[in-house]
Design an enzyme around this catalytic site. Structure first.
Site, short mmCIF file in Angstrom:
data_model
loop_
_atom_site.label_atom_id
_atom_site.label_comp_id
_atom_site.label_asym_id
_atom_site.label_seq_id
_atom_site.Cartn_x
_atom_site.Cartn_y
_atom_site.Cartn_z
N LEU A 140 0.82 -1.21 0.00
CA LEU A 140 0.00 0.00 0.00
C LEU A 140 0.85 1.26 0.00
CD1 LEU A 140 -2.78 -0.88 2.62
CD2 LEU A 140 -3.04 -0.69 0.13
N ASP B 115 -0.71 16.02 14.44
CA ASP B 115 -0.45 16.04 12.99
C ASP B 115 -1.75 15.80 12.22
OD1 ASP B 115 1.11 16.34 10.71
OD2 ASP B 115 1.60 14.20 10.59
N ASP C 116 -25.03 15.36 33.38
CA ASP C 116 -26.27 15.07 34.11
C ASP C 116 -26.89 13.79 33.56
OD1 ASP C 116 -28.62 15.15 35.57
OD2 ASP C 116 -29.55 16.68 34.30
N GLU D 58 -22.42 11.85 39.70
CA GLU D 58 -22.31 12.28 38.31
C GLU D 58 -21.05 13.12 38.10
OE1 GLU D 58 -27.00 12.49 36.93
OE2 GLU D 58 -26.15 14.12 38.13
N GLU E 181 -25.21 27.34 38.33
CA GLU E 181 -23.97 27.17 39.08
C GLU E 181 -22.87 26.58 38.19
OE1 GLU E 181 -25.80 26.28 43.54
OE2 GLU E 181 -25.79 24.69 42.02
N GLU F 146 -18.57 48.44 49.63
CA GLU F 146 -19.51 48.03 48.58
C GLU F 146 -19.45 46.52 48.38
OE1 GLU F 146 -19.80 51.88 45.61
OE2 GLU F 146 -18.01 50.62 45.53
N ASP G 270 -2.96 48.59 41.65
CA ASP G 270 -2.28 49.84 42.00
C ASP G 270 -2.29 50.13 43.50
OD1 ASP G 270 -4.88 50.58 42.46
OD2 ASP G 270 -5.00 52.00 40.78
N ASP H 278 -4.54 50.99 45.70
CA ASP H 278 -5.19 52.19 46.22
C ASP H 278 -6.40 51.86 47.09
OD1 ASP H 278 -6.97 51.30 44.33
OD2 ASP H 278 -7.20 53.23 43.30
N GLU I 208 -9.08 46.78 36.49
CA GLU I 208 -8.60 45.77 37.43
C GLU I 208 -9.61 44.64 37.55
OE1 GLU I 208 -5.87 48.41 40.52
OE2 GLU I 208 -8.07 48.44 40.72
#
Length: 534
Positions: free
Chosen positions: A77, A197, A387, A398, A435, A477, A498, A500, A507
């Protein structure tokens, strides 16, 4: 003036001699258009060992010794550096098989022996897959190794491409071919294996019938990879090699790039990256974007173009995975993603989620809430695959079964429970789809595929915490929005570049992009694949 379509011979730089494809055509003279003229003009770019002794002659591979009693060799071949491939007949039942006969005397280095052993192990592991050439057995005598495989006499995918008008497939037919290649890649990646490949010459049709199945063959450059480790060696075939391979930091994503190149060729009959020299091709791969303006691309569907573009993303983390690609609307069979395998990148994201800081987990939950479910087809397919009982949630068992499919990672039950607990934000002992999305999300892809929408989504997630709208998230916050108690300042340290004492939008985006696990850039040890993962 078109000449040979296929790429130069598969290459492995820096790790020894490999010549995995005994009879595949290679690049002769240069031409952008696909043609089968001068298909025999070949140019090898593989590095070879010089000198040495016939190491293979001194090795007993431990294979069966009764090949001559079991099989009768017939017509040739093809042939390559180390041996020949023949049609053979099973003496017991008359069935025809393919036999790769490898000359031990030509294996002059230990790595060449390891290559043969690894290829046999790979065929044993993957041989049951519907789109991988079947493996029967391996034999040896004093002179040769005989690898007996399923006979695929339908010819190479390359030949089918060349036989098409303008060397193009219809979109429907191309999707059928691409779907089969992606299934092979996804199965390889689950087993910790990278083909390395993927090209038309390495896919054979089972028969000459039009609807014949496609079979992956030639795993001579394939290798197993450790979790968190990248390959450093440059391997593959020039036209199909991914940018990260040239950067010497490659993994499973490189197979998807190669399939993207093949898909581009199937649809338009041209290569996306082309030059007269190998270095020129590599330069194109690193710097050029594929062209989607020239004929026939204006007549090709937006879905097909979107699919190819997402496979040919130069940043591997932003590229679709093989399993994700199987969920893409263009490649789905009858509009449904049939038998989508579990995606290793999803499992990896879930493992990494445990290691993320509390702040990053909270930020990812906020980001996930900005995405509509109809934009999450690939993750819905993955959730449904995990699931098993289809009750709409993932249980501990699972989760364990899903993680066990990722062969290189052998996680203990306690680790699986830890992963489920980290994903289970409402602490009910189960992971629902919402979730699941938080942990499985591919953040890099969100930004790469639609940068404007990424800006909007990340801003919306940021605004959930920036209560007073001043453009910064303060510790107070963050406390109000999360209900966290105790000192908040240590949480901010990861994001507050930074220093601060607050988090800006840039950020915040950096926090979302970052990963807490980084891959080490080391060479894959030659013998690793023989001692780990099967």
């Amino acid at each position: 003036m078109g000449l040979c379509f296929s790429s130069p011979k598969a290459t492995r730089r820096g790790t020894g001699s490999r010549n995995p494809n005994p009879d595949s055509p290679t690049q002769g003279k240069a031409s952008e258009k696909v043609s089968n003229k001068n298909k025999k003009n070949t140019k090898k770019i593989q590095l070879r060992h010089q000198g040495g002794i016939p190491y293979g002659k001194r090795i007993d591979f431990g294979y069966a010794k009764d090949f001559d009693n079991r099989y009768t060799i017939g017509k040739l071949l093809g042939h390559g550096q180390f041996g020949f491939t023949y049609v053979a007949t099973d003496n017991n039942n008359g069935n025809r098989v393919a036999v790769k006969r490898i000359d031990k005397a030509k294996m002059t280095q230990p790595i060449e022996v390891e290559d043969v052993k690894r290829e046999v192990k790979i065929l044993q592991a993957l041989g049951g897959h519907e789109n991988v050439v079947g493996f029967h057995n391996a034999f040896e005598d004093k002179t040769y190794i005989y690898i007996v495989m399923e006979l695929c006499d339908g010819g190479e995918l390359l030949d089918r491409i060349l036989a098409k008008k303008d060397s193009r497939y219809t979109e429907k037919d191309a999707a059928v071919v691409v779907r089969q290649m992606l299934k092979v890649a996804a199965e390889c990646h689950l087993r910790g294996l990278v083909h390395r490949d993927m090209k038309p010459e390495n896919f054979l049709f089972k028969s000459t019938e039009e609807g014949s199945s496609l079979k992956a063959t030639d795993f001579g450059l394939s290798d197993f990879i450790k979790p968190g480790v990248k390959f450093q060696d440059i391997v593959g075939s020039a036209y199909y090699v991914a940018p990260e391979v040239l950067k010497r930091r490659s993994g499973p994503e490189s197979d998807v790039w190669s399939i993207g190149v093949i898909t581009y060729i199937l649809l338009c009959g041209r290569r996306p990256f082309w030059d007269k020299t190998q270095d020129g091709i590599f330069n194109e791969v690193m710097r050029k974007k594929p062209d989607f303006r020239e004929v026939p691309w204006p007549t090709i569907s937006n879905g097909a173009k979107d699919f190819v573009k997402k496979l040919l993303v130069k940043e591997p983390r932003a590229r679709l995975t093989a399993a994700q690609a199987l969920s893409h609307s263009w490649v789905k069979e009858g509009g449904e993603a049939s038998e989508v395998p579990i995606d290793i990148s999803v499992l990896n994201n879930m493992r990494q989620f445990v290691k993320f800081s509390r702040l990053k987990q909270i930020a990812l939950r906020a980001l996930a809430k900005t995405i509509n479910e109809d934009e999450l087809d690939d993750l819905r397919d993955q959730f449904d695959a995990i699931d098993i009982d289809k009750n709409g949630s993932i249980s501990l068992e699972e989760m364990r079964q899903a993680l066990a499919k990722d062969v290189p990672w052998k996680l203990k039950d306690a680790r699986v429970a830890e992963i489920l607990q980290a994903n289970d934000s409402n602490t009910d002992g189960l992971v629902d789809f919402t979730e699941f999305v938080v942990a499985a999300l591919h953040v890099n892809q969100l930004e790469e595929h639609d940068s404007e929408k990424w800006q909007q989504r990340s801003r919306a997630a940021f605004d959930k915490f920036d209560i007073d709208g001043d453009g910064f998230i303060t510790p107070e916050e963050l406390r109000l929005q999360t209900g966290l108690k105790g000192s908040i300042e240590p949480l901010l340290e990861e994001a507050d570049v930074d220093e601060d004492g607050r988090i800006s939008i840039n950020e915040f985006r950096r926090l979302l992009r970052s990963a807490s696990l980084k891959s080490k850039n080391v060479k894959s040890p030659p013998g690793y694949q023989l001692s780990q993962k099967m």
